[in-house]
Design a protein around this motif. Structure first.
Motif, PDB file in Angstrom:
ATOM      1  N   LYS A 195     -10.628   8.321  -2.472  1.00 47.68           N
ATOM      2  CA  LYS A 195     -10.173   8.105  -1.096  1.00 47.68           C
ATOM      3  C   LYS A 195     -10.277   6.629  -0.719  1.00 47.68           C
ATOM      4  O   LYS A 195      -9.353   6.074  -0.115  1.00 47.68           O
ATOM      5  CB  LYS A 195     -10.967   8.948  -0.114  1.00 47.68           C
ATOM      6  N   GLN A 196     -11.382   5.990  -1.071  1.00 46.02           N
ATOM      7  CA  GLN A 196     -11.547   4.566  -0.765  1.00 46.02           C
ATOM      8  C   GLN A 196     -10.475   3.745  -1.470  1.00 46.02           C
ATOM      9  O   GLN A 196      -9.899   2.822  -0.883  1.00 46.02           O
ATOM     10  CB  GLN A 196     -12.920   4.068  -1.206  1.00 46.02           C
ATOM     11  N   LEU A 197     -10.199   4.082  -2.724  1.00 44.34           N
ATOM     12  CA  LEU A 197      -9.180   3.369  -3.490  1.00 44.34           C
ATOM     13  C   LEU A 197      -7.808   3.573  -2.851  1.00 44.34           C
ATOM     14  O   LEU A 197      -7.037   2.625  -2.698  1.00 44.34           O
ATOM     15  CB  LEU A 197      -9.191   3.831  -4.945  1.00 44.34           C
ATOM     16  N   ALA A 198      -7.492   4.801  -2.461  1.00 45.06           N
ATOM     17  CA  ALA A 198      -6.203   5.088  -1.819  1.00 45.06           C
ATOM     18  C   ALA A 198      -6.072   4.332  -0.499  1.00 45.06           C
ATOM     19  O   ALA A 198      -5.004   3.771  -0.203  1.00 45.06           O
ATOM     20  CB  ALA A 198      -6.045   6.585  -1.599  1.00 45.06           C
ATOM     21  N   ASP A 199      -7.134   4.291   0.284  1.00 46.12           N
ATOM     22  CA  ASP A 199      -7.113   3.543   1.549  1.00 46.12           C
ATOM     23  C   ASP A 199      -6.890   2.054   1.289  1.00 46.12           C
ATOM     24  O   ASP A 199      -6.136   1.394   2.001  1.00 46.12           O
ATOM     25  CB  ASP A 199      -8.421   3.748   2.323  1.00 46.12           C
ATOM     26  N   TYR A 200      -7.558   1.529   0.277  1.00 46.37           N
ATOM     27  CA  TYR A 200      -7.402   0.117  -0.090  1.00 46.37           C
ATOM     28  C   TYR A 200      -5.964  -0.175  -0.516  1.00 46.37           C
ATOM     29  O   TYR A 200      -5.361  -1.168  -0.111  1.00 46.37           O
ATOM     30  CB  TYR A 200      -8.397  -0.237  -1.194  1.00 46.37           C
ATOM     31  N   ILE A 201      -5.393   0.719  -1.313  1.00 46.12           N
ATOM     32  CA  ILE A 201      -4.021   0.547  -1.782  1.00 46.12           C
ATOM     33  C   ILE A 201      -3.050   0.580  -0.606  1.00 46.12           C
ATOM     34  O   ILE A 201      -2.138  -0.235  -0.515  1.00 46.12           O
ATOM     35  CB  ILE A 201      -3.667   1.605  -2.848  1.00 46.12           C
ATOM     36  N   ASN A 202      -3.249   1.516   0.309  1.00 50.52           N
ATOM     37  CA  ASN A 202      -2.388   1.586   1.491  1.00 50.52           C
ATOM     38  C   ASN A 202      -2.495   0.313   2.319  1.00 50.52           C
ATOM     39  O   ASN A 202      -1.490  -0.173   2.853  1.00 50.52           O
ATOM     40  CB  ASN A 202      -2.712   2.820   2.334  1.00 50.52           C
ATOM     41  N   ALA A 203      -3.688  -0.233   2.436  1.00 48.89           N
ATOM     42  CA  ALA A 203      -3.872  -1.493   3.164  1.00 48.89           C
ATOM     43  C   ALA A 203      -3.117  -2.625   2.457  1.00 48.89           C
ATOM     44  O   ALA A 203      -2.492  -3.461   3.116  1.00 48.89           O
ATOM     45  CB  ALA A 203      -5.350  -1.824   3.292  1.00 48.89           C
ATOM     46  N   LEU A 204      -3.170  -2.632   1.126  1.00 55.36           N
ATOM     47  CA  LEU A 204      -2.434  -3.659   0.379  1.00 55.36           C
ATOM     48  C   LEU A 204      -0.925  -3.500   0.551  1.00 55.36           C
ATOM     49  O   LEU A 204      -0.202  -4.487   0.674  1.00 55.36           O
ATOM     50  CB  LEU A 204      -2.801  -3.615  -1.110  1.00 55.36           C
ATOM     51  N   ILE A 205      -0.462  -2.265   0.558  1.00 58.66           N
ATOM     52  CA  ILE A 205       0.976  -2.016   0.748  1.00 58.66           C
ATOM     53  C   ILE A 205       1.425  -2.615   2.087  1.00 58.66           C
ATOM     54  O   ILE A 205       2.478  -3.245   2.171  1.00 58.66           O
ATOM     55  CB  ILE A 205       1.285  -0.500   0.699  1.00 58.66           C
ATOM     56  N   ASN A 206       0.603  -2.437   3.106  1.00 59.95           N
ATOM     57  CA  ASN A 206       0.979  -2.891   4.448  1.00 59.95           C
ATOM     58  C   ASN A 206       0.706  -4.369   4.706  1.00 59.95           C
ATOM     59  O   ASN A 206       1.401  -4.989   5.509  1.00 59.95           O
ATOM     60  CB  ASN A 206       0.251  -2.052   5.505  1.00 59.95           C
ATOM     61  N   ASN A 207      -0.315  -4.933   4.047  1.00 60.09           N
ATOM     62  CA  ASN A 207      -0.765  -6.269   4.422  1.00 60.09           C
ATOM     63  C   ASN A 207      -0.684  -7.337   3.328  1.00 60.09           C
ATOM     64  O   ASN A 207      -0.628  -8.523   3.645  1.00 60.09           O
ATOM     65  CB  ASN A 207      -2.213  -6.212   4.925  1.00 60.09           C
ATOM     66  N   ASN A 208      -0.733  -6.922   2.066  1.00 63.53           N
ATOM     67  CA  ASN A 208      -0.779  -7.915   0.996  1.00 63.53           C
ATOM     68  C   ASN A 208      -0.157  -7.324  -0.271  1.00 63.53           C
ATOM     69  O   ASN A 208      -0.846  -7.045  -1.254  1.00 63.53           O
ATOM     70  CB  ASN A 208      -2.220  -8.355   0.743  1.00 63.53           C
ATOM     71  N   PHE A 209       1.160  -7.155  -0.227  1.00 65.55           N
ATOM     72  CA  PHE A 209       1.853  -6.499  -1.335  1.00 65.55           C
ATOM     73  C   PHE A 209       1.710  -7.271  -2.642  1.00 65.55           C
ATOM     74  O   PHE A 209       1.608  -6.669  -3.708  1.00 65.55           O
ATOM     75  CB  PHE A 209       3.336  -6.301  -0.986  1.00 65.55           C
ATOM     76  N   GLN A 210       1.664  -8.599  -2.573  1.00 58.92           N
ATOM     77  CA  GLN A 210       1.493  -9.412  -3.782  1.00 58.92           C
ATOM     78  C   GLN A 210       0.163  -9.090  -4.473  1.00 58.92           C
ATOM     79  O   GLN A 210       0.079  -9.049  -5.700  1.00 58.92           O
ATOM     80  CB  GLN A 210       1.557 -10.901  -3.448  1.00 58.92           C
ATOM     81  N   GLN A 211      -0.884  -8.874  -3.690  1.00 60.97           N
ATOM     82  CA  GLN A 211      -2.192  -8.519  -4.258  1.00 60.97           C
ATOM     83  C   GLN A 211      -2.119  -7.156  -4.945  1.00 60.97           C
ATOM     84  O   GLN A 211      -2.735  -6.955  -5.982  1.00 60.97           O
ATOM     85  CB  GLN A 211      -3.264  -8.512  -3.161  1.00 60.97           C
TER      86      GLN A 211
ATOM     87  N   LEU B  13      -2.887  -6.360  -8.817  1.00 65.05           N
ATOM     88  CA  LEU B  13      -3.835  -5.313  -9.205  1.00 65.05           C
ATOM     89  C   LEU B  13      -3.198  -4.338 -10.193  1.00 65.05           C
ATOM     90  O   LEU B  13      -3.812  -3.968 -11.195  1.00 65.05           O
ATOM     91  CB  LEU B  13      -4.330  -4.576  -7.956  1.00 65.05           C
ATOM     92  N   LEU B  14      -1.967  -3.946  -9.929  1.00 66.70           N
ATOM     93  CA  LEU B  14      -1.266  -3.035 -10.838  1.00 66.70           C
ATOM     94  C   LEU B  14      -1.090  -3.676 -12.218  1.00 66.70           C
ATOM     95  O   LEU B  14      -1.257  -3.018 -13.248  1.00 66.70           O
ATOM     96  CB  LEU B  14       0.094  -2.646 -10.253  1.00 66.70           C
ATOM     97  N   TYR B  15      -0.753  -4.946 -12.230  1.00 67.96           N
ATOM     98  CA  TYR B  15      -0.609  -5.673 -13.488  1.00 67.96           C
ATOM     99  C   TYR B  15      -1.951  -5.739 -14.212  1.00 67.96           C
ATOM    100  O   TYR B  15      -2.028  -5.495 -15.416  1.00 67.96           O
ATOM    101  CB  TYR B  15      -0.073  -7.081 -13.203  1.00 67.96           C
ATOM    102  N   ARG B  16      -2.979  -6.069 -13.473  1.00 65.71           N
ATOM    103  CA  ARG B  16      -4.305  -6.231 -14.079  1.00 65.71           C
ATOM    104  C   ARG B  16      -4.837  -4.923 -14.670  1.00 65.71           C
ATOM    105  O   ARG B  16      -5.520  -4.925 -15.684  1.00 65.71           O
ATOM    106  CB  ARG B  16      -5.269  -6.767 -13.029  1.00 65.71           C
ATOM    107  N   LEU B  17      -4.503  -3.813 -14.033  1.00 61.03           N
ATOM    108  CA  LEU B  17      -4.957  -2.510 -14.522  1.00 61.03           C
ATOM    109  C   LEU B  17      -3.973  -1.885 -15.507  1.00 61.03           C
ATOM    110  O   LEU B  17      -4.173  -0.771 -15.956  1.00 61.03           O
ATOM    111  CB  LEU B  17      -5.212  -1.558 -13.346  1.00 61.03           C
ATOM    112  N   ASP B  18      -2.900  -2.602 -15.836  1.00 59.46           N
ATOM    113  CA  ASP B  18      -1.932  -2.174 -16.844  1.00 59.46           C
ATOM    114  C   ASP B  18      -1.220  -0.875 -16.448  1.00 59.46           C
ATOM    115  O   ASP B  18      -1.128   0.060 -17.225  1.00 59.46           O
ATOM    116  CB  ASP B  18      -2.634  -2.018 -18.199  1.00 59.46           C
ATOM    117  N   ILE B  19      -0.721  -0.846 -15.218  1.00 61.25           N
ATOM    118  CA  ILE B  19       0.005   0.318 -14.726  1.00 61.25           C
ATOM    119  C   ILE B  19       1.480   0.142 -15.068  1.00 61.25           C
ATOM    120  O   ILE B  19       2.083  -0.885 -14.763  1.00 61.25           O
ATOM    121  CB  ILE B  19      -0.166   0.476 -13.194  1.00 61.25           C
ATOM    122  N   ASN B  20       2.075   1.153 -15.688  1.00 61.05           N
ATOM    123  CA  ASN B  20       3.466   1.117 -16.105  1.00 61.05           C
ATOM    124  C   ASN B  20       4.381   1.160 -14.878  1.00 61.05           C
ATOM    125  O   ASN B  20       4.369   2.117 -14.107  1.00 61.05           O
ATOM    126  CB  ASN B  20       3.756   2.295 -17.032  1.00 61.05           C
TER     127      ASN B  20
END
Length: 110
Positions: free
Chosen positions: A32-48, A52-59
Motif C-alpha cells: 500500500k505504501q509503495l502504491a501510494d508513493y507511485i501514485n504520488a510520483l504519477i501526479n507530481n514527479n513522473f520523471q522520478q 524508478l521503473l528503469y532502476r528496478l528493471d521493469i519491462n
C-alpha cells in the motif's frame, strides 16, 4: 514476514527514498505504501517514476499492456505489484544460479 518478502522490500528500498516507505513492514502495508508513493510520483514527479521503473528493471511493454488492459484499476497498485513481482524474479534467479563457495587452492592463487 518471509525471507523473500524481506528481500523484496530491501531491493525496492534501495531504489526508493527511505523516508517514503517503512522498512520491515508487513507485505500488505508495504504494498500500500509503495502504491501510494507511485501514485504520488504519477501526479507530481513522473520523471522520478520513469527513473524508478528503469532502476528496478521493469519491462516497459509489459507495463503498458498491463495498464491498458485494466483501465479502471489503481495504477499505483498495478505498478507496485509489477515491481514486487520483478524483484521476486531477480531473487529467485540469483538463488538458482548461485555458485557454492569453493576456496581457491593455494597453488592456484595469484
Amino acid at each position: 514476514m518471509t525471507l523473500e518478502e524481506n528481500l523484496i522490500q530491501e531491493e525496492i528500498l534501495k531504489a526508493v527514498s527511505y523516508d517514503v516507505l517503512l522498512p520491515q513492514s508487513t507485505y500488505e502495508l508495504f504494498r500500500k505504501q509503495l502504491a501510494d508513493y507511485i501514485n504520488a510520483l504519477i501526479n507530481n514527479n513522473f520523471q522520478q517514476l520513469i527513473y524508478l521503473l528503469y532502476r528496478l528493471d521493469i519491462n516497459e511493454k509489459k507495463l503498458k499492456g498491463l495498464l491498458a488492459g485494466q483501465p479502471g484499476s489503481d495504477a499505483g497498485f498495478l505498478i507496485a505489484d509489477m515491481m514486487i513481482e520483478r524483484q521476486l524474479q531477480k531473487i529467485q534467479s540469483r538463488q538458482q544460479y548461485r555458485q557454492p563457495y569453493r576456496p581457491i587452492p593455494d597453488d592456484e592463487r595469484w
